[in-house]
Structure formats: structure tokens, C-alpha cells
Write an enzyme that holds these catalytic residues in place. Structure first.
Site, mmCIF file in Angstrom:
data_model
loop_
_atom_site.group_PDB
_atom_site.id
_atom_site.type_symbol
_atom_site.label_atom_id
_atom_site.label_comp_id
_atom_site.label_asym_id
_atom_site.label_seq_id
_atom_site.Cartn_x
_atom_site.Cartn_y
_atom_site.Cartn_z
ATOM 1 N N HIS A 1 -53.303 -92.502 101.831
ATOM 2 C CA HIS A 1 -53.341 -91.205 101.141
ATOM 3 C C HIS A 1 -53.196 -91.350 99.620
ATOM 4 O O HIS A 1 -53.610 -90.462 98.876
ATOM 5 C CB HIS A 1 -52.184 -90.329 101.614
ATOM 6 C CG HIS A 1 -52.521 -89.422 102.754
ATOM 7 N ND1 HIS A 1 -53.660 -88.649 102.790
ATOM 8 C CD2 HIS A 1 -51.844 -89.126 103.894
ATOM 9 C CE1 HIS A 1 -53.654 -87.935 103.914
ATOM 10 N NE2 HIS A 1 -52.580 -88.204 104.597
ATOM 11 N N GLY B 1 -43.896 -86.240 110.313
ATOM 12 C CA GLY B 1 -43.638 -87.659 110.539
ATOM 13 C C GLY B 1 -43.440 -88.374 109.220
ATOM 14 O O GLY B 1 -42.616 -89.270 109.087
ATOM 15 N N ALA B 2 -44.190 -87.940 108.201
ATOM 16 C CA ALA B 2 -44.092 -88.506 106.862
ATOM 17 C C ALA B 2 -44.939 -87.650 105.919
ATOM 18 O O ALA B 2 -45.780 -86.878 106.370
ATOM 19 C CB ALA B 2 -44.590 -89.945 106.839
ATOM 20 N N GLU C 1 -46.429 -79.696 101.061
ATOM 21 C CA GLU C 1 -47.734 -79.476 101.704
ATOM 22 C C GLU C 1 -47.567 -78.597 102.945
ATOM 23 O O GLU C 1 -46.672 -78.863 103.737
ATOM 24 C CB GLU C 1 -48.383 -80.798 102.116
ATOM 25 C CG GLU C 1 -49.842 -80.599 102.475
ATOM 26 C CD GLU C 1 -50.546 -81.881 102.947
ATOM 27 O OE1 GLU C 1 -49.867 -82.814 103.404
ATOM 28 O OE2 GLU C 1 -51.773 -81.907 102.854
ATOM 29 N N GLU D 1 -49.813 -93.260 105.083
ATOM 30 C CA GLU D 1 -49.338 -92.651 103.830
ATOM 31 C C GLU D 1 -49.811 -93.443 102.609
ATOM 32 O O GLU D 1 -50.103 -92.870 101.563
ATOM 33 C CB GLU D 1 -47.809 -92.534 103.837
ATOM 34 C CG GLU D 1 -47.232 -91.750 105.021
ATOM 35 C CD GLU D 1 -47.883 -90.386 105.245
ATOM 36 O OE1 GLU D 1 -48.266 -89.745 104.249
ATOM 37 O OE2 GLU D 1 -48.017 -89.977 106.411
HETATM 38 ZN ZN LIG Z 1 -51.795 -87.534 106.403
#
Ligand SMILES: [Zn+2]
Length: 1025
Positions: A468, A428-429, A295, A465
Site C-alpha cells: 500500500h 487487521g491493519a 480510513e 500494508e
Molecule cells: Zn488494504
């Protein structure tokens, strides 16, 4: 994705012109120099290098180490770098002048030679400029990713490329990818093969898709009807990362075809695409690891694909690996087959339908801990030596997965969910479906060294996450202009789910902080609507900012509060059900809300928030039982005549909420929708005070008439408990922000926080410290040390009792522990009470025990920072940094190392982190931010950014969150016209794209506001501070 933010972004306020800085910048001076003869024997070439000049050409003069040290010392002594560079400039002028005096006239021969040379030089520059990076268009030279309409781009082989736009055509869609990757982690190269099943939606002969940095050896094309495999020609257009495959036959509407592409590529050495990292294990042995971060635009660098979020397809991933490695991908493993000696091929099950940016694979030495819930196997993976730090993450992930499935009434659709701690990752993730990647510090928890804040960070990021997996993975925005649909929802659900499941973590305080921070950014001219049109890669990268995340989340919080929690939940369940596996736009979301709310037009209301930049300032005037409310944009913009707040062109539909001194529990808070410029609200009786925007759940700032501010200030002095801690923090935030706007005298803002001695909660104290710290930092940076000290003393006196009550332990509720850490940091930074003595004593005991004595984790950062002030302490901490197995501890150490006042040490840290060997480059933004905030380091940090700009944007990409953070972190405390022109000129000199970046525009505006604020306030501060 969760961009990593180690602390709250400090968008500054202001400051005054200091005569120390009132010199024209070097570059301007040079431009004025009239008598430089190009290519004369004493030719010199000038380029700004940091805050000084580098002289090249004959007699090249680079700074040697002694001069570097001089620079450092000068900075330490607080000398203006402009004064220093003017010293250098004098030397240069001396060097440049001929014996005839300052400006001898050129001879006729020289003029002739110069003219000829100039013509040749201009011609060469034109050719160089136009040839390698441009395509001719109607508008002239077209550079990569600009969104102009091309006449015809030229492919790498010189032929015409059949597609001129950045976005792919809609005539072909991918249905399924079968991807085989064989990485060699020693040579850092990989072989790839991808078979893509496609469908034509319109008749065409060209297939346009993305590919970046691949050596494509062969492309085979098969028609499902003819079943004949044919090798086909392809063209490459690098500026758009596109290839065009010329099919051997016309593709027919509705028919399916297959492409098979064989290629090879390098494993990336930055944080994008399929990238490799090395790390040392516990035995100091070097290890290799490879992971993906796609991404937003990097799937195309790992495999040729239709790399836009709306082109959803299924994926079958196969990884060939050496036998001692583990390979992971989105889906569970289907089979493992030995294909050669020591080479294994893992095949994973076909994925659900998803976007390319969510594809992921990892190859490395890994261990895991697993737990099953509701048919899904949840695993936490890490490098083997850190397996004892995964249990808290596993418990959290299982609990939150169960919560989300229950709340959304939609099961998580995969049989497994892996959460992997990657030794080096920039974000961060990242929420890859079924294979979420994390930084080690955002997933691992070490009982000995992780603090309560670390626990909250891990929990928050896991929640984000996991959210998401529904918001983003199951339902995806069609294009990056609506990134907020992913990130706003994930951020909202992050806080919402923590509030429901981990209430003791008090995450609402962080959300409140985040809202304050975002509104500051959103009040500038450089702000943008939450849904904004984007095309180029830089524009897409720039969407990953706090507006997509926190403004998006704040708008959802406001809507949830207005509609009630049940209605809100009903709407989002319907939205997820309606659009599972589909790609949507903002309108699809609002239409779903309207289906439920019927008479209330949520779409009309929310469009006023998502399609306009900024937010409203609501002005409240009370007369008897009537309240007049008015709205305008809260707009911090500078003009020649001063701050210009009024902007009447905007109108929001604002769900107002308010309470009064006579509130009865059953009818408070009152709610009203303000959908015009002004309105009148009627109270049933006269009251002592009113407070709007209850609990700060609305995304707006409130200004009261003088007597109403006074009533609220007096109420806080009398009894704070009638207002919630969120309301108290909101009042502090609003009044300080209003003072920036010139609506309220700054003195009144300080009067309001005079009640702080009675404050019992963390959020209001944090907000007061944030606001006053900003003022302190700015005053300090322009050398107004006495005033800076007075501003601290004023706050210190208010907080004295709180500070004295603190212990050096880990006791109390999470909120109290966090407050302890903040208060002791404040006390030690400003040498209040016995703070540094107590901290030093603890540090020394820890050093004497060779780091085996357990330090209370909450106060560990303060203890380390105080310890790092001595040479021996810094060295001990640095050695510990190298040997610690806990990323939480390493972060605390790094923060302390970067807080040193020794400029040479700071410079070394910055450089080491940019190199990425001893200190990972993922830490650089954090280091720059800490250094940029300190008195000793703020000029150094800016110099460092300028000198290394090209390396920085190679590592972190122009426009990315990291670059945004680096630009803000190094410029936000500048408050002089000299710095303003220097910052402007530096970015303008890079490229037009760079100068246009929002973070650059924001940096410039903030410096302007700082200058203006100082002009307005500095002369009055001594009178009352
Ligand atoms: Zn996000």
C-alpha cells in the site's frame, strides 16, 4: 486497510423446508390480530425481541433468568425457536383477551377516543420525524448521506447552508495542514488547532470542508495578499459532516489563503477517528493508549479537513503529550520541547503530499526495535512487555521493503517506517504512510504459542500494508468507487511478494481459497462491479468487501498470467511512475497498460471485468479435435420456477488457458482470448481429456460435457500428478459450484472427490472439506442428523489414511503442518479415530503442568477446543485467556471457548465481547461467526445480533466489513421460509438504508438459495450418500 478475517467466509448453499419451522413468523401473526384497542386499559405494545416477543405496557412481562435458561436449554435441545415463541405468543393472546371472548367489538366512545388519539399521535410522529433528522428537498424529507439533490439544507443555527451535496466542491484545494493535537488520555478529550493553507481554483466566498463532532471555538481567515487575520463566521451541516466558512472577502482564482481553526472534541470510544483504548499491563495496571483510524471517513472527526482522497496536501503534525508517553506520526520527529511541567510538544517533519485518510498519530507507552535499510529506519513498536515478540516482524518488514523498492523501481520516499501493534484496533491493519498500525496478532510472533499459520498471517499482512505504501499512498484512487485500485493491488502484491520471498509459506493456497470464496459471493444478484458508484458513508463502507480485495487481486493475477510477468511488471512500474503523488481512476491504469501492450487493447478487455458484476461460466464441448467454448454469466439467482442461471446480457473478454492429456511441455498451456459469446478451438490431435483455466488463474468457472467430466474423474482416479494441485482444487470447486447451479448432479461432485485418498496436497483437501462441511452444517441445522452424519462418513472414509498418519507435532513443511491442523480439527469435530482421546490427553498434561508444558502450536487450536468441552477445561482456558501475554495464544483460546456447546457460556462470551472489557470488541465478529456455525449456537447468535443491532452499528458502523461479516455469519445457515421472512422483516424494520445494504441482500439471497437447494436435493441424498 486489511479487514480482519479469521477464517474463510462461509457462504452457504441451501436447504429444505423443515416442518418444524413451518410457522408464520410472530410479527406477521400479530399484524393479523384484528382486535387490539390502542390505549385501552389493557394496552400492550409489541416488539420483536430476539426470536421471542417482549410484552410491554401494563403488566410488563420481561423474561426472567429462568426463562432465559429455558430458552438456552431449548436451543441446546434443538427446539425450533418459532415453536418456542409460538408458545409465548399463546400466553400473550391469553393476556390480551378480555373476559368477553377473543374479539369484542369496540364501543362508540372508544372509537371516538381512538380516532382523536390517532390523529394526535400521527401529528406528533410527523413532527418528531421531520424536525430533527430531515431537510426538506424536492423529494421530501432528506436524511443523512442520501444522494438526492437538495433544494437547500439548513445549518444547525437555522440559517441556510450554502452547499447541498455530499461531495465537496472543487473550487478550493488544501495545500498544507499544520495540526496541533493535545490529548488528555484520562478525561478522553483533546484540544486541537489546525492551520490550513488553501488555494482557490474558482472565485467563491464560501469554503466548504469536513468537520464532525468538533466544538469549534474560533476560525481565523487570512488572505496571503492582505495578511490581515480576521475572525469569521461559519455554518455547520451535521448530516454531511460539513462546515461552511463565510470568508470576509471574495476568494480569487489562483490566490492562496489561510484558515486557522481552534476546536476541542472527545477522544472517540469506538474504533474510528482519534480513539482511545485502555489495557492492562503485565502488572495488571490499567494503561491508556490513543491511536487513529481514519480510513475511509474519519479524519474529519479528528480535525477539520477536506476529507476526500483526491484532496492531497502536506501535513505538519504536532502532538502535546505527557512525558511518560511516546508520540508517533507519519513522519520522523523534528523536535521535542518541554512546554509545561511534565508536558512535551513533539513536532514531526512536514509530510509528503498525501490524502487525509492516511494521516496518523499515536500516543502511548511503547518500546521498539529498529533496523536501517537503504536510508530508511524500519521500527516495530509494541507495548513494552511484548517487545520480545517483534523480531520476526522486523526481519520480514525489512526484507519486503527491499523487495518492493527493487520490484517497483521506486524508493520508499520516507526516512522511517514504523509498524505498530495497537492493543485494540478493529481492522487487521492500516497502511498510514510511514506509520502502519496492526492488531497485535497480525504483527507480533511468540515462539512458544504462534503457529505456522500465525507466521503466515503476520507475513501476509505486513506485505499487504507495505504494498500500500506504493499502491494507495503514492498513487491513490480519486474516489472510493475505485477502492479496488488500492485494495486489489495491495492484495495481489501481498500474495505475489510472499511467493517470491517466502515460498515455503505456500501462500498461493490462501489466494486460491480467497478466489473460490469471492466467486461464491460474486455469483449472487447482490454482487456489484469492482468499480461501483458510491456516495453515502454506508455505500463507501460497503466497498471494503472481498470483491474490492480479492476479485481485484484475482483480475490482476489473470492479467499478469495472460500478459506474462515481465510485461505486467513493466506496466505497473510505468503506472506508479506516471502517477506518483497523484489521484487516479481505473482508466488511468488501463491507459498505461495500453501504452505498453500497443496492439492488445487491455483497457477494452479489463473493462468487461471491472464494470460488470459477476463472472463467466465457460462451457466446453469437445467433438473430435474441435472444442466449442461458450460463455454466460455464472449467476445464482432464485426465481419462482427455480434457480435461474442464464443471463445473456453479459460478455467478457476471457483469456482462456487449457491443457490436454497430450500436452507437451513446450507448447502448454494453450492460450486463447474468447471475446464473443462462443468460439471454436482446434486441437492438433484427439485427446483423452482437456482441462481449462490452468492453475485456476482465470476468474471463471468451467463446465464440461458429461464425457469430459467423466474423463477428468477417471484421470484423477488413475494418476493425479498430471494436474497441478491448483487444478485439482479448481476441479473440486467448480464441480460443487456447478451442482449448486443445477448443471451437474451433486452425486457427480462426490464421485469426483472419491480420489481424495490419493491426494497429496493441501489445497484440494481443504476445498473438498470446505464444500462438504457446508453441506454437513446445513443438514445438521435443519435436524437431518442422520444424513449429515452420512455426508461426514463418506468424506471421513476417503481421508481415513491421511488422518491416521497425522502426528501431534509441529513437524513437516508449512503446507503439511497446515493440513495436519485441518485434518485433526475435522477428525476431532466429528469424533473420528482416536482424535478426541489423544487431544484430551495432551490437554490434560498441559493443564497438569499449569500451562507450562509446550504444546505443538499447529495442533493447539484442536487441543484447546477438545479441552473446552469440559467445565473444568473451559474454566482453565478462560483464566489463561486473562493472563496470557500472547495474542496468538489468546485467539486460539477464544476460538475454543466459543466452540463450547454450553449456550449460557456462549451467550456470556457474546455479551462480554460486545461490552469490550474482559474480551475486546474487536473479537466479536470472530466469536459470532464461530457461535453462528455451531449447532448449539446458531439461533443464539442470530438472536444476539437482533437484540443488540443498534449497539453493533454504533460500534462498527453500518455497512462496514465487520457488520458484513456479522450479518453473513449469523444467517448463512438458515434454510427455511420462516427464517427467510424473519431475516427480511428484521432488517426492513430497521431502516430503508439497512434493508438496502448489500450484505443484507446477500443474506436473503443465500437463505433463498439454501431453501431451493434443499428442495432440489434432499429427497435424493439418502439414495446415494
Ligand atoms: Zn488494504
Amino acid at each position: 486497510m486489511e479487514p480482519f478475517t479469521s477464517d474463510r467466509l462461509q457462504l452457504p448453499r441451501n436447504m429444505i423446508e423443515n416442518s418444524m419451522f413451518e410457522e408464520e413468523p410472530d410479527v406477521v401473526d400479530l399484524a393479523k390480530e384484528p382486535c387490539l384497542h390502542p390505549l385501552e386499559p389493557d394496552e400492550v405494545e409489541y416488539e420483536p425481541r430476539g426470536s421471542r416477543l417482549l410484552v410491554r405496557g401494563l403488566g410488563e412481562h420481561e423474561m426472567d433468568e429462568d426463562e432465559e435458561d429455558y430458552e438456552s436449554s431449548a436451543k441446546l435441545l434443538g427446539m425450533s425457536f418459532m415453536n418456542r415463541s409460538s408458545g409465548l405468543r399463546n400466553n400473550i393472546t391469553g393476556y390480551r383477551q378480555g373476559p368477553d371472548g377473543p374479539c369484542s367489538l369496540p364501543s362508540g366512545r372508544t372509537m371516538l377516543v381512538c380516532t382523536f388519539v390517532l390523529v394526535v399521535a400521527v401529528s406528533v410522529i410527523m413532527v418528531i420525524y421531520l424536525l430533527p433528522r430531515c431537510t426538506f428537498t424536492k423529494e421530501g424529507c432528506h436524511k443523512k448521506n442520501q444522494s438526492m439533490e437538495l433544494i437547500q439544507p439548513i445549518a444547525t443555527n437555522g440559517k441556510l447552508f450554502p452547499w447541498a451535496q455530499i461531495r465537496l466542491p472543487q473550487n478550493i484545494i488544501p495545500l498544507q495542514y499544520e495540526l496541533t493535537i493535545q490529548p488528555n488520555l484520562t478525561t478522553m478529550k483533546f484540544k486541537g488547532s489546525v492551520e490550513i493553507k488553501i488555494q482557490a481554483l474558482k472565485v467563491t466566498q464560501n469554503i466548504i470542508l469536513h468537520s464532525s463532532g468538533h466544538n469549534i471555538s474560533k476560525i481565523l481567515f487570512t488572505s496571503v495578499v492582505s495578511k490581515q487575520e480576521k475572525q469569521v463566521e461559519f455554518l455547520e451541516y451535521k448530516f454531511h459532516d460539513q462546515i461552511a466558512i463565510i470568508a470576509p472577502e471574495v476568494l480569487l482564482d489562483g490566490h492562496n489563503y489561510t484558515l486557522k481553526i481552534d476546536y476541542s472534541a472527545n477522544i472517540s470510544n469506538n474504533y474510528y477517528g482519534f480513539y482511545g483504548v485502555t489495557y492492562e499491563d503485565e502488572n495488571k495496571e490499567e494503561k491508556y493508549f490513543a491511536a487513529t483510524q481514519f480510513e475511509p471517513l474519519a479524519a474529519r472527526s479528528a480535525f477539520p479537513c477536506f476529507d476526500e482522497p483526491a484532496f492531497k496536501a502536506t501535513f505538519i503534525i504536532k502532538i502535546v503529550r505527557e512525558e511518560h508517553y511516546t508520540a508517533l506520526s507519519n513522519m520522523p520527529k523534528k523536535s521535542s520541547v518541554q512546554i509545561e511541567d511534565k508536558l512535551i510538544k513533539d513536532e514531526f517533519f512536514e509530510s509528503v503530499k498525501m490524502s487525509t485518510y492516511l494521516v496518523a498519530f499515536i500516543v502511548g507507552e511503547l518500546k521498539n526495535m529498529t533496523q536501517e535499510t537503504n536510508g530508511t529506519l524500519v521500527s516495530i513498536y509494541t507495548v513494552p512487555e511484548k517487545i520480545d515478540q517483534v523480531k520476526p516482524a522486523l526481519d520480514t518488514a525489512v526484507k519486503l521493503l527491499e523487495f518492493f523498492q527493487h520490484y517497483f523501481e521506486i524508493d520508499y520516499p520516507l526516512q522511517k517506517l514504523d509498524l505498530v501493534a495497537i492493543p485494540d484496533i478493529q481492522a487487521g491493519a492500516m497502511e498510514n504512510w510511514g506509520l502502519i498500525t496492526f492488531r497485535e496478532e497480525t504483527l507480533l510472533y511468540d515462539n512458544e504459542t504462534s503457529s505456522v499459520m500465525d507466521k503466515k498471517l503476520v507475513t501476509r499482512i505486513i506485505a499487504h500494508e507495505l504494498a500500500h505504501q506504493w499502491f494507495g499512498n503514492l498513487v491513490t484512487m480519486q474516489w472510493w468507487n475505485d477502492l479496488w485500485l488500492n485494495e486489489g493491488f495491495a492484495t495481489f502484491m501481498e500474495y505475489f511478494s510472499l511467493n517470491k520471498n517466502f515460498r515455503h509459506l505456500s501462500s498461493y493456497e490462501d489466494f486460491l481459497n480467497a478466489r473460490f470464496m469471492t466467486m461464491k459471493k460474486d455469483s449472487l444478484n447482490s454482487s456489484h462491479p469492482t468499480s461501483s458508484s458510491v456516495q453515502s458513508s454506508e455505500q463507501i463502507e460497503e466497498m471494503f468487501d472481498s470483491l474490492s480485495y480479492f476479485k481485484g487481486a484475482s483480475l490482476l493475477l489473470m492479467l499478469k498470467t495472460f500478459l506474462t510477468e515481465d510485461v505486467f511488471q513493466h506496466c505497473i512500474i510505468l503506472y506508479l511512475q506516471n502517477y506518483s503523488y497523484a489521484s487516479i481512476q481505473s482508466d488511468d491504469l488501463w491507459n498505461t497498460f495500453n501504452e505498453v501492450t500497443k496492439s492488445l487493447d487491455v483497457k477494452k478487455m479489463m473493462k468487461t471485468w471491472t464494470l460488470q458484476p459477476g463472472f463467466p461460466l465457460v462451457t466446453v464441448q469437445r467433438k473430435g479435435k474441435q472444442i466449442l467454448v461458450q460463455q454466460e454469466r455464472f449467476f445464482l439467482s432464485t426465481t419462482d420456477s427455480g434457480i435461474h442461471p442464464l443471463d445473456s446480457s453479459h460478455l467478457w473478454h476471457i483469456p482462456l488457458s487449457y491443457i490436454t492429456s497430450d500436452c507437451k511441455a513446450h507448447d502448454c498451456p494453450y492460450v486463447a482470448l474468447l471475446d464473443k459469446k462462443s468460439d471454436v478451438l482446434n486441437l492438433t490431435e484427439e485427446v483423452q481429456w482437456v482441462k481449462f483455466n490452468v492453475d485456476m488463474t482465470g476468474y471463471y468457472i468451467v463446465h464440461y460435457a458429461d464425457h469430459d467430466w467423466e474423463a477428468l474423474i477417471q484421470q484423477l482416479q488413475r494418476n493425479i500428478s498430471v494436474l497441478s494441485d491448483k487444478d485439482r482444487a479448481g476441479l473440486i470447486n467448480n464441480i460443487f459450484e456447478l451442482s449448486s447451479l443445477g448443471k451437474v448432479p451433486l452425486k457427480k461432485a462426490f464421485d469426483l472427490i472419491d480420489y481424495l485418498g490419493n491426494e497429496t496436497h493441501t489445497a484440494p483437501i481443504t476445498e473438498a472439506l470446505f464444500q462438504t462441511d457446508l453441506i454437513y452444517n446445513l443438514l445438521e441445522k435443519i435436524g437431518e442428523l442422520e444424513l449429515a452424519k452420512r455426508s461426514v462418513n463418506r468424506v471421513a472414509k476417503l481421508l481415513q489414511q491421511h488422518i491416521q498418519q497425522q502426528t501431534w507435532t509441529d513437524e513437516g513443511t508449512l503446507s503439511k503442518r497446515e493440513l495436519r491442523s485441518i485434518l485433526l480439527d475435522f477428525a476431532c469435530t466429528h469424533h473420528l479415530e482416536n482424535c478426541t482421546t489423544d487431544a484430551m490427553k495432551l490437554f490434560q498434561e498441559w493443564v497438569d503442568s499449569k500451562g507450562t508444558k509446550r504444546l505443538p502450536t499447529d495442533v493447539m487450536p484442536v487441543v484447546f477446543k477438545v479441552g473446552a468441552k469440559t467445565e473444568a477445561g473451559w474454566t482453565f482456558l478462560f483464566e489463561r485467556y486473562g493472563s496470557s501475554e500472547s495474542e496468538s495464544e489468546r485467539n486460539k483460546i477464544l476460538e475454543a471457548l466459543a466452540s463450547s456447546e454450553d449456550v449460557r457460556k456462549l451467550h456470556w462470551l457474546l455479551k462480554a465481547s460486545l461490552d469490550g472489557d474482559i474480551i475486546r470488541s474487536q473479537k466479536l465478529a470472530m466469536i459470532i461467526k464461530i457461535v453462528g456455525r455451531s449447532f448449539a449456537g446458531h439461533l443464539l447468535a442470530w438472536d444476539f445480533v437482533k437484540e443488540n443491532w443498534s449497539r453493533l452499528i454504533q460500534k462498527f458502523h453500518l455497512g462496514s466489513y465487520t457488520i458484513q461479516s456479522i450479518v453473513a455469519g449469523t444467517t448463512h445457515l438458515f434454510a427455511t421460509k420462516t427464517h427467510l421472512s424473519e431475516v427480511k422483516m428484521f432488517f426492513e424494520a430497521q431502516s430503508e438504508t439497512t434493508a438496502r445494504l448489500r450484505c443484507v441482500q446477500e443474506a436473503i439471497q443465500i437463505i433463498q438459495l439454501n431453501i431451493q437447494w434443499m428442495e432440489n436435493h434432499l429427497k435424493n441424498l439418502p439414495l446415494w450418500l
